[in-house]
Write a protein that holds these residues in place. Structure first.
Motif, short mmCIF file in Angstrom:
data_model
loop_
_atom_site.label_atom_id
_atom_site.label_comp_id
_atom_site.label_asym_id
_atom_site.label_seq_id
_atom_site.Cartn_x
_atom_site.Cartn_y
_atom_site.Cartn_z
N GLU A 318 0.64 -1.02 -0.18
CA GLU A 318 -0.03 0.31 -0.10
C GLU A 318 0.98 1.44 0.23
O GLU A 318 1.78 1.26 0.62
N TRP A 319 0.22 1.97 -0.93
CA TRP A 319 1.55 3.87 -1.10
C TRP A 319 0.50 4.25 -0.51
O TRP A 319 0.27 5.22 -1.22
N PHE A 320 0.31 4.40 0.95
CA PHE A 320 -0.40 5.49 1.44
C PHE A 320 -0.39 7.10 1.50
O PHE A 320 1.25 6.92 2.02
N HIS A 321 -1.25 7.55 1.28
CA HIS A 321 -0.59 9.54 0.91
C HIS A 321 0.05 9.59 2.48
O HIS A 321 1.02 10.26 1.61
N ASP A 322 -0.39 9.45 2.88
CA ASP A 322 0.31 10.10 4.41
C ASP A 322 1.76 9.32 4.71
O ASP A 322 2.18 10.50 5.51
N HIS A 323 1.48 8.36 4.84
CA HIS A 323 2.69 7.70 4.78
C HIS A 323 4.08 8.14 3.94
O HIS A 323 5.07 8.41 4.81
N VAL A 324 3.49 8.13 3.14
CA VAL A 324 4.37 8.38 1.78
C VAL A 324 4.66 9.81 1.98
O VAL A 324 6.29 10.37 2.29
N ARG A 325 4.17 10.74 2.21
CA ARG A 325 3.85 12.00 2.32
C ARG A 325 5.25 12.41 3.51
O ARG A 325 6.03 13.61 3.53
N ILE A 326 5.03 12.19 4.56
CA ILE A 326 5.56 11.90 6.03
C ILE A 326 7.37 11.53 5.25
O ILE A 326 8.20 11.97 5.81
N GLU A 327 7.31 10.11 5.08
CA GLU A 327 8.57 9.82 5.09
C GLU A 327 9.75 10.35 3.70
O GLU A 327 10.66 10.29 4.26
N ARG A 328 8.70 11.50 2.65
CA ARG A 328 9.13 12.04 1.96
C ARG A 328 10.08 13.59 2.70
O ARG A 328 10.90 14.25 2.45
N VAL A 329 9.18 13.61 3.47
CA VAL A 329 9.85 14.79 4.31
C VAL A 329 11.11 14.21 5.42
O VAL A 329 12.12 15.47 5.42
N LEU A 330 10.46 13.17 6.23
CA LEU A 330 11.68 13.02 7.14
C LEU A 330 12.96 12.20 6.73
O LEU A 330 13.80 12.18 7.64
N PHE A 331 13.19 11.00 5.68
CA PHE A 331 13.96 10.72 5.60
C PHE A 331 14.60 11.63 4.24
O PHE A 331 13.59 11.53 2.87
N ASP A 332 15.64 11.00 3.32
CA ASP A 332 16.08 11.13 3.14
C ASP A 332 16.90 9.61 2.12
O ASP A 332 16.85 8.81 3.09
N GLY A 333 16.26 8.74 0.83
CA GLY A 333 16.05 8.25 0.53
C GLY A 333 14.85 6.91 -0.15
O GLY A 333 14.74 5.71 -0.36
N VAL A 334 13.41 7.89 0.27
CA VAL A 334 12.60 7.12 -0.01
C VAL A 334 12.38 6.53 -1.72
O VAL A 334 13.30 7.45 -2.52
N LEU A 335 12.02 5.32 -1.94
CA LEU A 335 11.78 5.34 -3.51
C LEU A 335 10.74 5.60 -3.86
O LEU A 335 9.43 6.33 -3.35
N HIS A 336 10.58 5.28 -5.34
CA HIS A 336 9.49 5.81 -5.45
C HIS A 336 9.14 5.13 -6.90
O HIS A 336 10.09 4.04 -7.47
N PRO A 337 7.42 4.30 -6.86
CA PRO A 337 6.79 4.40 -8.05
C PRO A 337 6.43 4.40 -9.11
O PRO A 337 5.41 4.19 -9.27
N GLY A 338 7.86 5.15 -9.78
CA GLY A 338 7.28 5.22 -11.22
C GLY A 338 7.10 3.59 -11.50
O GLY A 338 7.27 2.34 -11.62
N GLY A 339 5.56 3.75 -12.07
CA GLY A 339 5.78 2.67 -13.53
C GLY A 339 5.00 1.87 -12.40
O GLY A 339 3.99 0.58 -13.26
N GLY A 340 4.47 1.96 -11.08
CA GLY A 340 3.60 0.72 -10.11
C GLY A 340 3.81 0.51 -10.21
O GLY A 340 3.21 -0.90 -8.69
N SER A 341 5.76 0.23 -9.46
CA SER A 341 6.14 -0.61 -8.45
C SER A 341 7.31 0.15 -7.92
O SER A 341 7.83 1.49 -8.56
N ILE A 342 7.65 -0.48 -6.42
CA ILE A 342 9.64 0.16 -6.43
C ILE A 342 10.13 -1.40 -6.08
O ILE A 342 9.93 -2.06 -5.92
N THR A 343 11.58 -0.07 -6.52
CA THR A 343 12.87 -1.51 -6.45
C THR A 343 13.61 -1.52 -5.04
O THR A 343 14.54 -0.54 -5.58
N PRO A 344 13.51 -2.30 -4.83
CA PRO A 344 14.83 -2.20 -2.91
C PRO A 344 15.65 -2.39 -3.35
O PRO A 344 15.95 -2.91 -4.08
N GLY A 345 17.18 -2.15 -2.94
CA GLY A 345 18.44 -2.29 -2.85
C GLY A 345 19.17 -1.84 -3.86
O GLY A 345 20.00 -2.14 -4.97
N GLY A 346 19.28 -0.14 -4.45
CA GLY A 346 19.84 -0.10 -5.21
C GLY A 346 20.80 0.72 -4.32
O GLY A 346 22.09 1.19 -5.71
#
Length: 366
Positions: A318-346
């Motif tokens: 679940e890519w939840f609006h509240d949590h994604v917005r908060i994590e983008r504010v508080l953390f660097d390195g948040v993944l981006h769901p381009g194309g409908g998926s995220i890829t861990p381990g970059g």
């Protein structure tokens, strides 16, 4: 690196971030969200974990959990998880205590991976490269224009082929508006995008069955918690009477909770929240329970993609609006769901997240 490396006493911080608009679902409304952060250090490595919970979770970490894990071998995360669960026996495991354990457990896994200089997914072992996500928001407080903009942003701008809105407004007393909003959502995203709904347990049994029939006519394929997940027999009966998938599990705090839900035949897809259920340690075990019954698991909110990518029966995250917005504010390195998926381990070790202290400071409350 040896198994003699031991963890230091965890530290906590609490951040409260206001919502960007009034928000509500079928059974609750809110105007801010609190994140409780746990930091675990071991030699040169520092692991970060968090949960969305009241500030009381930080006090549980400080008072009941910190001394339990301090001095333990850094590699023995399941051992520490078990010790933490035993330590909160008299406080009560389900609820805030489980959320506190979750934050520390996530931090311990992050710390272990950083000690080994590995992305967490490389430590856990991957079953997939990409983790499918679905856009989640569509709060009952949104007007038609705001809902339309949010859904179109996910479907058209970010290419996410699955979206979810909240229904069950005012404890299920606004069926007509619920169904109107579903029709509006379908018009916003078109027929090619999967449409999900979440009632947060707002309906009673017969209204839930009635609503489900109308949802099916709009091509909705996911009906989350049509009635409260406290009532497993009722949830199972609804599942037997509807054609769309019935799902639940986000309020699970213990492994037996999920086993009871599965044994009742209450869901078509099990949900579990890594920040509530006991952390990555218990989330992986929960996924195994679902797999043993031939069911998928869906990660609820808090996008810890590494754990999701480690299980073979993952449906999505679940890519939840509240949590994604908060994590983008508080953390660097948040993944981006381009194309409908995220890829861990970059390439970054651990979860790949770093607290941005400058941006986070204005939201820190303790």
């Amino acid at each position: 690196m040896t198994r003699k490396e031991t963890v230091e006493r965890p530290e906590t911080a609490v951040y409260t971030v206001p919502t960007d608009a009034p928000e509500a679902d079928g059974t609750l409304s809110w105007d801010s969200t609190t994140l409780v952060l746990a930091t675990v250090r071991c030699g040169p490595a520092a692991g970060t974990g968090y949960t969305y919970a009241p500030a009381a979770a930080a006090h549980i970490i400080d008072d009941l959990l910190a001394d339990v894990v301090a001095g333990c071998p850094a590699f023995d995360v399941p051992r520490m998880n078990e010790a933490m669960q035993r330590a909160v026996r008299n406080a009560g495991l389900p609820g805030v205590a489980a959320q506190a354990i979750s934050a520390v457990d996530i931090a311990l896994w992050d710390c272990k991976a950083r000690l080994l200089d590995l992305p967490l997914i490389d430590l856990l072992g991957a079953t997939r490269e990409d983790v499918p996500v679905y856009g989640s928001g569509g709060f009952t407080t949104y007007d038609a224009d705001r809902q339309d903009r949010q859904l179109r942003d996910w479907a058209e701008e970010e290419g996410i082929p699955r979206v979810k809105i909240k229904i069950g407004e005012s404890w299920g007393r606004c069926e007509e508006r619920d169904l109107w909003r579903v029709a509006e959502a379908r018009a916003s995203v078109g027929d090619a995008t999967a449409l999900y709904v979440d009632a947060n347990g707002a309906y009673n049994a017969k209204p839930a069955v009635r609503v489900a029939a109308a949802l099916a006519d709009e091509g909705v394929t996911w009906f989350e918690e049509p009635v409260s997940s406290d009532h497993l027999d009722t949830l199972a009966r609804i599942r037997d009477h509807v054609t769309i998938d019935v799902t639940a599990g986000e309020y699970g705090y213990t492994l037996p909770y999920f086993e009871h839900m599965l044994a009742a035949g209450a869901v078509d897809c099990l949900q579990a929240d890594v920040t509530r259920c006991g952390g990555i340690t218990v989330w992986l075990r929960t996924a195994a329970l679902a797999q043993a019954r031939g069911l998928d698991i869906s990660g609820h909110c808090a996008p810890h993609a590494h754990a999701a990518a480690a299980v073979p029966n993952l449906r999505h995250l679940e890519w939840f609006h509240d949590h994604v917005r908060i994590e983008r504010v508080l953390f660097d390195g948040v993944l981006h769901p381009g194309g409908g998926s995220i890829t861990p381990g970059g390439g970054e070790p651990g979860l790949g997240l770093t607290l941005n202290t400058e941006r986070a400071q204005q939201y820190r409350v303790s």
